[in-house]
Design a protein around this motif. Structure first.
Motif, PDB file in Angstrom:
ATOM      1  N   GLU A 168      10.742  -3.241   2.787  1.00  0.00           N
ATOM      2  CA  GLU A 168       9.337  -2.838   2.666  1.00  0.00           C
ATOM      3  C   GLU A 168       8.978  -2.527   1.214  1.00  0.00           C
ATOM      4  OE1 GLU A 168       8.979   0.428   5.346  1.00  0.00           O
ATOM      5  OE2 GLU A 168       8.838  -0.837   7.129  1.00  0.00           O
ATOM      6  N   LEU A 169       9.896  -1.880   0.498  1.00  0.00           N
ATOM      7  CA  LEU A 169       9.634  -1.575  -0.915  1.00  0.00           C
ATOM      8  C   LEU A 169       9.549  -2.845  -1.753  1.00  0.00           C
ATOM      9  CD1 LEU A 169      11.918   1.549  -1.479  1.00  0.00           C
ATOM     10  CD2 LEU A 169       9.428   1.511  -1.469  1.00  0.00           C
ATOM     11  N   GLU A 170      10.394  -3.831  -1.448  1.00  0.00           N
ATOM     12  CA  GLU A 170      10.337  -5.112  -2.169  1.00  0.00           C
ATOM     13  C   GLU A 170       8.984  -5.786  -1.949  1.00  0.00           C
ATOM     14  OE1 GLU A 170      12.193  -6.545  -4.289  1.00  0.00           O
ATOM     15  OE2 GLU A 170      14.265  -5.870  -4.075  1.00  0.00           O
ATOM     16  N   LEU A 171       8.490  -5.739  -0.717  1.00  0.00           N
ATOM     17  CA  LEU A 171       7.184  -6.334  -0.432  1.00  0.00           C
ATOM     18  C   LEU A 171       6.071  -5.560  -1.119  1.00  0.00           C
ATOM     19  CD1 LEU A 171       7.740  -7.116   3.343  1.00  0.00           C
ATOM     20  CD2 LEU A 171       7.528  -8.774   1.502  1.00  0.00           C
ATOM     21  N   ALA A 172       6.205  -4.229  -1.183  1.00  0.00           N
ATOM     22  CA  ALA A 172       5.210  -3.420  -1.889  1.00  0.00           C
ATOM     23  C   ALA A 172       5.233  -3.731  -3.379  1.00  0.00           C
ATOM     24  CB  ALA A 172       5.482  -1.935  -1.642  1.00  0.00           C
ATOM     25  N   LYS A 173       6.426  -3.956  -3.933  1.00  0.00           N
ATOM     26  CA  LYS A 173       6.531  -4.321  -5.351  1.00  0.00           C
ATOM     27  C   LYS A 173       5.862  -5.670  -5.600  1.00  0.00           C
ATOM     28  CE  LYS A 173      10.210  -6.191  -7.102  1.00  0.00           C
ATOM     29  NZ  LYS A 173      11.586  -6.460  -7.574  1.00  0.00           N
TER      30      LYS A 173
END
Length: 452
Positions: free
Chosen positions: A235-240
Motif C-alpha cells: 500500500e505504501l508503494e502504491l501511495a508513493k
C-alpha cells in the motif's frame, strides 16, 4: 517433500505487444504490475508462449485479465520437444488442454478477473491463445487484449501422487498446498517479502513433518507478521507512486524512506534478527494513514461460478475491484479470504483530478496531513533572514520551506491575507521595508513552483 510451488518462466514468443506494456512484464508479478497488452488493431488470435526451466508436472495456471482490454476466450496448450530434437519453440509438440471464457467488464470500474485453472499435465512449454476482445469502444478503442499477471504452479516430474494418500505427518506435509503459493498473494504483498514468506512456510512444514510443533508455532508467528508487513508495504508503494504521479516529490521521498525502514524491519523480524530504524527516518502514524486511506480500500466482490467444462478439472473465478469505495474487507486480514477473491491494491487515478484535492478523499490533502511533522526538516528555499526580522509568522515560513507543493500553496494563500491586512495588524511590528522584503522572498519560491 515436493510441494507445489510457483515455477519461474520466460516469455519465448508473443504475437505482438504494446510499447509501454511488454510481455516480459508478466515474468515478475507485483501489486503494481501493469502487465502485457497486444498491439493496437492486432490480428487474432494473439499467442503467448511461456518456457519453463525444465519439464514439470503443471498443476495450476492462474491469470489476471486486463480491466478493459479483455479477450473473449483464452485457450491453453502444453507441450515439449521430442528427445531427439533441440529444445526450441519450433520443435514443440502441443497438446490442447481446453479454454476459459472471460467476462466483459461493461461497468467502467477497475475490475480485473482472476482465473485459476486446475489441471494435471506434463511439459516444459505453455501456450496461451487469446481470441478477439470484448467490444468496449470507450475504454478499449484500439481493440487490444491484455493480461495483468500470470503464474504457473507445478511439481517435479518425479513427485509421488500416491504419497498424499498416506497418513503420516511427512506425507501430509508433502501434500500440503501453501496459501502463499498463489497469484492473488503475489498481487497483495511486497515482492521482496513474497519469497521469504514462502521459504518460512516451507520451513514450518518441515517442522510439522518432524512433529516439532512448538518451533512450527514460532515460525507461523513470523509468517503472520511478514504477511501483514508485506501488505502494508504494498500500500505504501502504491501511495508513493501516486505522490510521484501528482509531482509531490517531497512526499514521495518520505514514503521511500519509510518503506525502506519498514522493509528492513520486516526482513529482520522474519529472520529473527534485531533491527533498529535510522534515527532520521520519518515517522508515519498508522492510525492516521488508515483513516486517510480508508476510502482507497478495495471492496470485496463475491466469486462467480462459471462453466469451464473443457478444462481438465475446474476453473475458479474471482473479481478484483480497483475502484474506490468503503469496502468491508480489511487488507491486513486478507488471507482469511480465498486468494481467488482477494481484493488487490491498485493505483486509483493515473492523472490528477479535482477529487485528489478534496480533504478526506484519500488523495494529496490527506497524505500531506500525515507528514506535517517533517515540514520543519525540509530544504529551505526561502531567505532565512526573513525569520529573524519577525516580519512573517514562523508557521507560514515553515510551510513556505516545505517540500510539499500543497503546503507551499497554502503559505501563499495565507501571505495574500497578510498583505491585505498589513496596515491594520497591530501584532506585526515590522517596518514596511522589512515586511515586503520578506513577502518577496516567499513569492520568489512561488514563481519557481509555477515555472516547474
Amino acid at each position: 517433500m515436493q510441494c507445489i510451488s510457483c515455477s519461474p518462466f520466460s516469455i519465448i514468443h508473443c504475437s505482438s505487444q504494446d510499447a509501454g506494456h511488454p510481455a516480459t512484464a508478466l515474468q515478475s508479478p507485483s501489486p503494481w504490475s501493469t502487465g502485457w497488452l497486444s498491439a493496437k488493431f492486432c490480428l487474432y488470435p494473439q499467442e503467448l508462449v511461456l518456457g519453463l526451466e525444465e519439464p514439470l508436472k503443471v498443476r495450476k495456471i492462474q491469470l489476471v485479465s486486463h480491466p478493459h482490454c479483455i479477450a473473449s476466450k483464452v485457450e491453453f496448450y502444453i507441450g515439449d520437444c521430442p528427445p531427439d530434437e533441440p529444445r526450441h519453440v519450433n520443435n514443440v509438440r502441443w497438446s490442447r488442454l481446453g479454454h476459459v471464457a472471460l467476462l466483459s467488464n461493461q461497468s467502467g470500474k477497475q475490475k480485473r478477473e482472476l482465473k485459476s485453472i486446475h489441471l494435471e499435465a506434463n511439459g516444459s512449454f505453455v501456450k496461451l491463445s487469446l481470441h478477439s476482445n470484448h467490444s468496449n469502444a470507450e475504454r478499449n478503442p484500439y481493440n487490444q487484449v491484455g493480461i495483468i499477471a500470470l503464474a504457473i504452479q507445478s511439481q517435479p516430474l518425479d513427485a509421488d501422487d500416491d504419497e498424499a494418500s498416506k497418513s503420516t505427518p511427512a506425507a501430509a506435509a508433502a501434500a500440503y498446498q501453501s496459501p502463499y503459493v498463489d497469484l492473488g498473494f503475489d498481487l497483495t504483498c511486497h515482492p521482496r517479502l513474497v519469497q521469504l514468506i514462502r521459504e518460512l512456510d516451507w520451513e514450518k512444514q518441515q517442522l510439522v513433518a518432524k512433529e516439532l510443533l512448538g518451533a512450527a508455532k514460532g515460525v507461523q508467528a513470523r509468517i503472520s507478521a511478514a504477511v501483514s508487513a508485506g501488505q502494508e508495504l504494498a500500500e505504501l508503494e502504491l501511495a508513493k507512486a501516486k505522490a510521484i504521479a501528482i509531482e509531490d516529490y517531497g512526499l514521495a521521498e518520505d514514503y521511500k524512506i519509510a518503506i525502506q525502514n519498514k522493509l528492513d524491519a520486516a526482513v529482520a523480524a522474519a529472520n529473527a534478527i534485531a533491527f533498529s530504524p535510522a534515527a532520521n527516518a520519518p515517522v508515519f502514524n498508522d492510525t492516521a494513514y488508515n483513516e486517510a486511506n480508508k476510502e482507497e480500500s478495495a471492496s470485496e466482490l463475491p466469486s462467480v461460478a462459471m462453466d469451464t467444462a473443457r478444462t481438465e478439472r475446474q476453473s475458479e473465478i474471482g473479481f478484483i475491484d480497483g475502484s474506490t469505495g468503503g469496502g468491508a474487507t480489511d487488507r491486513r486480514n486478507v488471507l482469511a479470504l480465498s486468494h481467488d477473491d482477494t481484493p488487490l491494491p491498485t493505483l486509483q487515478n493515473q492523472t490528477v483530478n479535482e477529487e485528489d484535492e478534496q480533504p478526506g478523499s484519500g488523495g494529496r490533502k490527506s497524505a500531506d496531513a500525515i507528514n506535517e511533522q517533517v515540514v520543519d526538516g525540509a530544504e529551505t528555499a526561502v531567505d532565512q533572514t526573513t525569520s529573524d526580522t519577525g516580519a512573517l509568522p514562523s508557521d507560514l515560513l515553515a510551510k513556505a520551506r516545505s517540500t510539499s507543493r500543497s503546503m507551499r500553496a497554502e503559505a501563499l494563500s495565507e501571505l495574500t491575507n497578510l498583505v491585505g491586512n498589513f496596515g491594520s495588524d497591530s501584532n506585526n511590528n515590522a517596518t514596511p521595508g522589512e515586511f515586503y522584503q520578506a513577502v518577496l522572498a516567499v513569492c520568489q519560491r512561488g514563481f519557481e513552483d509555477a515555472a516547474v
